[in-house]
Design a protein around this motif. Sequence first.
Motif, PDB file in Angstrom:
ATOM      1  N   MET A   1       0.844  -1.171   0.000  1.00 53.30           N
ATOM      2  CA  MET A   1       0.000   0.000   0.000  1.00 53.30           C
ATOM      3  C   MET A   1       0.889   1.233   0.000  1.00 53.30           C
ATOM      4  O   MET A   1       1.814   1.335   0.800  1.00 53.30           O
ATOM      5  N   PRO A   2       0.632   2.183  -0.877  1.00 53.67           N
ATOM      6  CA  PRO A   2       1.428   3.414  -0.870  1.00 53.67           C
ATOM      7  C   PRO A   2       1.168   4.208   0.403  1.00 53.67           C
ATOM      8  O   PRO A   2       0.087   4.151   0.987  1.00 53.67           O
ATOM      9  N   ARG A   3       2.172   4.949   0.815  1.00 49.84           N
ATOM     10  CA  ARG A   3       2.057   5.758   2.031  1.00 49.84           C
ATOM     11  C   ARG A   3       1.115   6.928   1.755  1.00 49.84           C
ATOM     12  O   ARG A   3       1.290   7.658   0.799  1.00 49.84           O
ATOM     13  N   PRO A   4       0.100   7.127   2.605  1.00 51.38           N
ATOM     14  CA  PRO A   4      -0.822   8.248   2.404  1.00 51.38           C
ATOM     15  C   PRO A   4      -0.124   9.584   2.614  1.00 51.38           C
ATOM     16  O   PRO A   4       0.861   9.676   3.348  1.00 51.38           O
ATOM     17  N   HIS A   5      -0.629  10.618   1.970  1.00 50.81           N
ATOM     18  CA  HIS A   5      -0.074  11.956   2.127  1.00 50.81           C
ATOM     19  C   HIS A   5      -1.194  12.978   1.959  1.00 50.81           C
ATOM     20  O   HIS A   5      -2.293  12.651   1.523  1.00 50.81           O
ATOM     21  N   GLY A   6      -0.931  14.212   2.344  1.00 47.64           N
ATOM     22  CA  GLY A   6      -1.913  15.268   2.180  1.00 47.64           C
ATOM     23  C   GLY A   6      -2.803  15.492   3.381  1.00 47.64           C
ATOM     24  O   GLY A   6      -3.749  16.256   3.317  1.00 47.64           O
ATOM     25  N   PHE A   7      -2.512  14.821   4.496  1.00 44.18           N
ATOM     26  CA  PHE A   7      -3.316  14.967   5.700  1.00 44.18           C
ATOM     27  C   PHE A   7      -2.675  15.965   6.653  1.00 44.18           C
ATOM     28  O   PHE A   7      -1.458  16.086   6.719  1.00 44.18           O
ATOM     29  N   SER A   8      -3.508  16.656   7.402  1.00 39.78           N
ATOM     30  CA  SER A   8      -3.058  17.494   8.503  1.00 39.78           C
ATOM     31  C   SER A   8      -4.186  17.542   9.519  1.00 39.78           C
ATOM     32  O   SER A   8      -5.321  17.188   9.221  1.00 39.78           O
ATOM     33  N   PHE A   9      -3.848  17.947  10.740  1.00 43.29           N
ATOM     34  CA  PHE A   9      -4.899  18.063  11.740  1.00 43.29           C
ATOM     35  C   PHE A   9      -4.673  19.309  12.576  1.00 43.29           C
ATOM     36  O   PHE A   9      -3.565  19.814  12.684  1.00 43.29           O
ATOM     37  N   THR A  10      -5.758  19.800  13.147  1.00 42.66           N
ATOM     38  CA  THR A  10      -5.731  20.992  13.968  1.00 42.66           C
ATOM     39  C   THR A  10      -6.425  20.692  15.290  1.00 42.66           C
ATOM     40  O   THR A  10      -7.537  20.154  15.293  1.00 42.66           O
ATOM     41  N   ARG A  11      -5.754  21.046  16.374  1.00 36.87           N
ATOM     42  CA  ARG A  11      -6.373  20.939  17.691  1.00 36.87           C
ATOM     43  C   ARG A  11      -7.107  22.239  17.963  1.00 36.87           C
ATOM     44  O   ARG A  11      -6.572  23.321  17.789  1.00 36.87           O
ATOM     45  N   ARG A  12      -8.323  22.133  18.389  1.00 35.50           N
ATOM     46  CA  ARG A  12      -9.126  23.325  18.678  1.00 35.50           C
ATOM     47  C   ARG A  12      -9.172  23.581  20.181  1.00 35.50           C
ATOM     48  O   ARG A  12      -8.895  22.689  20.976  1.00 35.50           O
ATOM     49  N   ALA A  13      -9.549  24.801  20.549  1.00 37.65           N
ATOM     50  CA  ALA A  13      -9.586  25.204  21.954  1.00 37.65           C
ATOM     51  C   ALA A  13     -10.600  24.389  22.768  1.00 37.65           C
ATOM     52  O   ALA A  13     -10.408  24.177  23.960  1.00 37.65           O
ATOM     53  N   ASP A  14     -11.659  23.913  22.118  1.00 45.87           N
ATOM     54  CA  ASP A  14     -12.673  23.134  22.834  1.00 45.87           C
ATOM     55  C   ASP A  14     -12.282  21.672  23.022  1.00 45.87           C
ATOM     56  O   ASP A  14     -13.056  20.877  23.540  1.00 45.87           O
ATOM     57  N   GLY A  15     -11.066  21.286  22.573  1.00 44.69           N
ATOM     58  CA  GLY A  15     -10.583  19.921  22.740  1.00 44.69           C
ATOM     59  C   GLY A  15     -10.833  19.022  21.548  1.00 44.69           C
ATOM     60  O   GLY A  15     -10.372  17.885  21.527  1.00 44.69           O
ATOM     61  N   SER A  16     -11.557  19.501  20.556  1.00 45.84           N
ATOM     62  CA  SER A  16     -11.818  18.683  19.377  1.00 45.84           C
ATOM     63  C   SER A  16     -10.624  18.745  18.418  1.00 45.84           C
ATOM     64  O   SER A  16      -9.774  19.616  18.521  1.00 45.84           O
ATOM     65  N   VAL A  17     -10.593  17.797  17.504  1.00 41.17           N
ATOM     66  CA  VAL A  17      -9.537  17.710  16.490  1.00 41.17           C
ATOM     67  C   VAL A  17     -10.205  17.652  15.131  1.00 41.17           C
ATOM     68  O   VAL A  17     -11.129  16.865  14.918  1.00 41.17           O
TER      69      VAL A  17
ATOM     70  N   ALA B   1     -12.088  19.261   4.943  1.00 37.04           N
ATOM     71  CA  ALA B   1     -12.303  18.591   6.227  1.00 37.04           C
ATOM     72  C   ALA B   1     -12.705  17.140   5.975  1.00 37.04           C
ATOM     73  O   ALA B   1     -13.653  16.861   5.243  1.00 37.04           O
ATOM     74  N   ALA B   2     -11.965  16.216   6.578  1.00 39.16           N
ATOM     75  CA  ALA B   2     -12.240  14.795   6.389  1.00 39.16           C
ATOM     76  C   ALA B   2     -12.834  14.165   7.641  1.00 39.16           C
ATOM     77  O   ALA B   2     -13.391  13.069   7.579  1.00 39.16           O
ATOM     78  N   GLY B   3     -12.700  14.830   8.777  1.00 35.99           N
ATOM     79  CA  GLY B   3     -13.254  14.277   9.996  1.00 35.99           C
ATOM     80  C   GLY B   3     -13.081  15.223  11.161  1.00 35.99           C
ATOM     81  O   GLY B   3     -12.203  16.090  11.152  1.00 35.99           O
TER      82      GLY B   3
ATOM     83  N   LEU C   1      -0.401   7.976   8.257  1.00 33.94           N
ATOM     84  CA  LEU C   1      -1.103   6.695   8.222  1.00 33.94           C
ATOM     85  C   LEU C   1      -2.227   6.659   9.248  1.00 33.94           C
ATOM     86  O   LEU C   1      -3.318   6.161   8.972  1.00 33.94           O
ATOM     87  N   VAL C   2      -1.987   7.213  10.418  1.00 30.91           N
ATOM     88  CA  VAL C   2      -3.010   7.251  11.464  1.00 30.91           C
ATOM     89  C   VAL C   2      -4.206   8.074  11.002  1.00 30.91           C
ATOM     90  O   VAL C   2      -5.356   7.652  11.159  1.00 30.91           O
ATOM     91  N   MET C   3      -3.953   9.254  10.427  1.00 31.89           N
ATOM     92  CA  MET C   3      -5.056  10.091   9.948  1.00 31.89           C
ATOM     93  C   MET C   3      -5.819   9.418   8.829  1.00 31.89           C
ATOM     94  O   MET C   3      -7.053   9.502   8.763  1.00 31.89           O
ATOM     95  N   ALA C   4      -5.123   8.738   7.932  1.00 31.36           N
ATOM     96  CA  ALA C   4      -5.791   8.024   6.843  1.00 31.36           C
ATOM     97  C   ALA C   4      -6.691   6.929   7.395  1.00 31.36           C
ATOM     98  O   ALA C   4      -7.821   6.759   6.945  1.00 31.36           O
ATOM     99  N   ARG C   5      -6.203   6.214   8.373  1.00 30.78           N
ATOM    100  CA  ARG C   5      -6.986   5.137   8.960  1.00 30.78           C
ATOM    101  C   ARG C   5      -8.207   5.661   9.713  1.00 30.78           C
ATOM    102  O   ARG C   5      -9.302   5.112   9.597  1.00 30.78           O
ATOM    103  N   TRP C   6      -8.041   6.722  10.473  1.00 29.44           N
ATOM    104  CA  TRP C   6      -9.148   7.263  11.263  1.00 29.44           C
ATOM    105  C   TRP C   6     -10.232   7.876  10.378  1.00 29.44           C
ATOM    106  O   TRP C   6     -11.399   7.884  10.748  1.00 29.44           O
ATOM    107  N   THR C   7      -9.886   8.404   9.223  1.00 28.53           N
ATOM    108  CA  THR C   7     -10.884   9.024   8.348  1.00 28.53           C
ATOM    109  C   THR C   7     -11.434   8.061   7.305  1.00 28.53           C
ATOM    110  O   THR C   7     -12.467   8.322   6.713  1.00 28.53           O
TER     111      THR C   7
END
Length: 73
Positions: free
Chosen positions: A1-17, A25-27, A48-54
Amino acid sequence: MPRPHGFSFTRRADGSVVIVHQGRAAGRLRGARAVEFLAEAESGDAQLVMARWTGAYKHGNERTARDHPRNRR
């Protein structure tokens, strides 16, 4: 499986990601799921973690389906 790319995440002040894939937005994770995700993303390959979670990762059959004669135009 090719390595996923193009993901990023942001932590928000309310604790959500918010997970973003190629600018969209993917999730959105809240509460215990957000904490679990952050722990897993920091300890392993974050892309890989972000790809799996979304669920936005390649399954390996996209090229085969694209090259099939009935899908060519």
